[in-house]
Design an enzyme around this catalytic site. Structure first.
Site, PDB file in Angstrom:
ATOM      1  N   HIS A  31      -3.577   4.145  -2.183  1.00 43.51           N
ATOM      2  CA  HIS A  31      -3.599   2.813  -2.809  1.00 43.51           C
ATOM      3  C   HIS A  31      -3.565   1.768  -1.707  1.00 43.51           C
ATOM      4  O   HIS A  31      -2.599   1.672  -0.960  1.00 43.51           O
ATOM      5  CB  HIS A  31      -2.398   2.667  -3.741  1.00 43.51           C
ATOM      6  CG  HIS A  31      -2.215   1.284  -4.293  1.00 43.51           C
ATOM      7  ND1 HIS A  31      -3.266   0.484  -4.673  1.00 43.51           N
ATOM      8  CD2 HIS A  31      -1.097   0.558  -4.529  1.00 43.51           C
ATOM      9  CE1 HIS A  31      -2.798  -0.669  -5.132  1.00 43.51           C
ATOM     10  NE2 HIS A  31      -1.487  -0.656  -5.036  1.00 43.51           N
TER      11      HIS A  31
ATOM     12  N   GLY B 256       0.814  -1.205   0.000  1.00 46.36           N
ATOM     13  CA  GLY B 256       0.000   0.000   0.000  1.00 46.36           C
ATOM     14  C   GLY B 256       0.846   1.253   0.000  1.00 46.36           C
ATOM     15  O   GLY B 256       2.027   1.225   0.372  1.00 46.36           O
TER      16      GLY B 256
ATOM     17  N   GLY C 231       9.145  -0.669   0.974  1.00 49.84           N
ATOM     18  CA  GLY C 231       9.742  -1.634   1.881  1.00 49.84           C
ATOM     19  C   GLY C 231       9.582  -1.399   3.364  1.00 49.84           C
ATOM     20  O   GLY C 231      10.135  -2.151   4.163  1.00 49.84           O
TER      21      GLY C 231
ATOM     22  N   HIS D 284      -5.195  -6.960  -7.450  1.00 48.37           N
ATOM     23  CA  HIS D 284      -4.162  -6.072  -6.930  1.00 48.37           C
ATOM     24  C   HIS D 284      -4.653  -5.241  -5.742  1.00 48.37           C
ATOM     25  O   HIS D 284      -4.092  -5.329  -4.658  1.00 48.37           O
ATOM     26  CB  HIS D 284      -3.673  -5.162  -8.066  1.00 48.37           C
ATOM     27  CG  HIS D 284      -2.518  -4.301  -7.706  1.00 48.37           C
ATOM     28  ND1 HIS D 284      -1.807  -3.586  -8.646  1.00 48.37           N
ATOM     29  CD2 HIS D 284      -1.944  -3.991  -6.521  1.00 48.37           C
ATOM     30  CE1 HIS D 284      -0.847  -2.905  -8.053  1.00 48.37           C
ATOM     31  NE2 HIS D 284      -0.919  -3.124  -6.750  1.00 48.37           N
TER      32      HIS D 284
ATOM     33  N   GLU E 140       5.177   2.229  -6.714  1.00 45.23           N
ATOM     34  CA  GLU E 140       3.983   2.719  -7.410  1.00 45.23           C
ATOM     35  C   GLU E 140       4.041   4.227  -7.678  1.00 45.23           C
ATOM     36  O   GLU E 140       3.027   4.831  -8.048  1.00 45.23           O
ATOM     37  CB  GLU E 140       2.721   2.396  -6.597  1.00 45.23           C
ATOM     38  CG  GLU E 140       2.429   0.912  -6.456  1.00 45.23           C
ATOM     39  CD  GLU E 140       1.946   0.250  -7.733  1.00 45.23           C
ATOM     40  OE1 GLU E 140       1.995   0.887  -8.805  1.00 45.23           O
ATOM     41  OE2 GLU E 140       1.516  -0.905  -7.650  1.00 45.23           O
TER      42      GLU E 140
END
Length: 195
Positions: free
Chosen positions: A91, A28, A44, A154, A72
């Protein structure tokens, strides 16, 4: 009224979404467009433990100013370029939304009043590789017409004039999907609203 600290705001909302289960572990990402720069969550890092020092900053053109932004990043940049009214992108990887998506659920229909009133049209983006330019273009295109998109296999992306709006849309989408999922689990065949 005290001015908001944008770094603290993005960290607070990221941790909140992690507590709510819409993002897990390092998945996310959230971003906030501040005009001359974009704050974005890092790659990460466990989102439940995010700190203000972890955030990355990039220019609107995509130059990394500090930190290590999410993979992203292209999607966030593409959304902001496509529609200047959007100032926040969220996201998530919401489990009930994804479960319904995998089952072939038709997101064009609404079953609860809050879905119809607050979410409006929900776009569906066919599966494209995460972090790819193809995904970035597809999401930016649909979010020019609506503020909520489900990404097949996704997650989901919501956009708003600020983080409050974008996060609210994420939470409502997952709540509506959870209710529909539970109704189906109980054996119901919900009838969509007439809108």
């Amino acid at each position: 009224m005290k001015a908001r600290n944008p770094r603290r705001e993005i960290v607070r909302y990221t941790r909140w979404l992690a507590r709510e289960g819409l993002i897990t572990g390092s998945e996310g990402n959230l971003s906030l467009h501040l005009g001359d720069r974009i704050l974005i969550t890092p790659s990460g890092r466990l989102k439940a433990e995010l700190s203000v020092e972890d955030l990355a900053e990039v220019s609107p053109e995509g130059t990394i100013l500090c930190g290590r932004p999410t993979s992203e990043l292209p999607m966030h940049l593409a959304v902001y370029r496509q529609n200047p009214e959007i100032r926040a992108v969220v996201h998530t990887h919401p489990p009930y939304t994804l479960a319904l998506s995998l089952s072939g659920f038709d997101f064009r229909k609404h079953y609860l009043a809050e879905g119809a009133l607050l979410l409006g049209e929900i776009a569906v983006v066919p599966y494209l590789p995460p972090g790819s330019e193809e995904l970035a273009r597809a999401v930016a295109e649909v979010l020019d017409e609506t503020r909520v998109a489900v990404l097949e296999r996704h997650g989901a992306v919501t956009a708003g004039r600020d983080l409050h709006e974008a996060v609210n849309l994420s939470l409502i989408l997952e709540k509506v999907c959870r209710v529909v999922y539970l109704a189906k689990t109980l054996g119901a065949d919900p009838v969509p609203l007439e809108t």
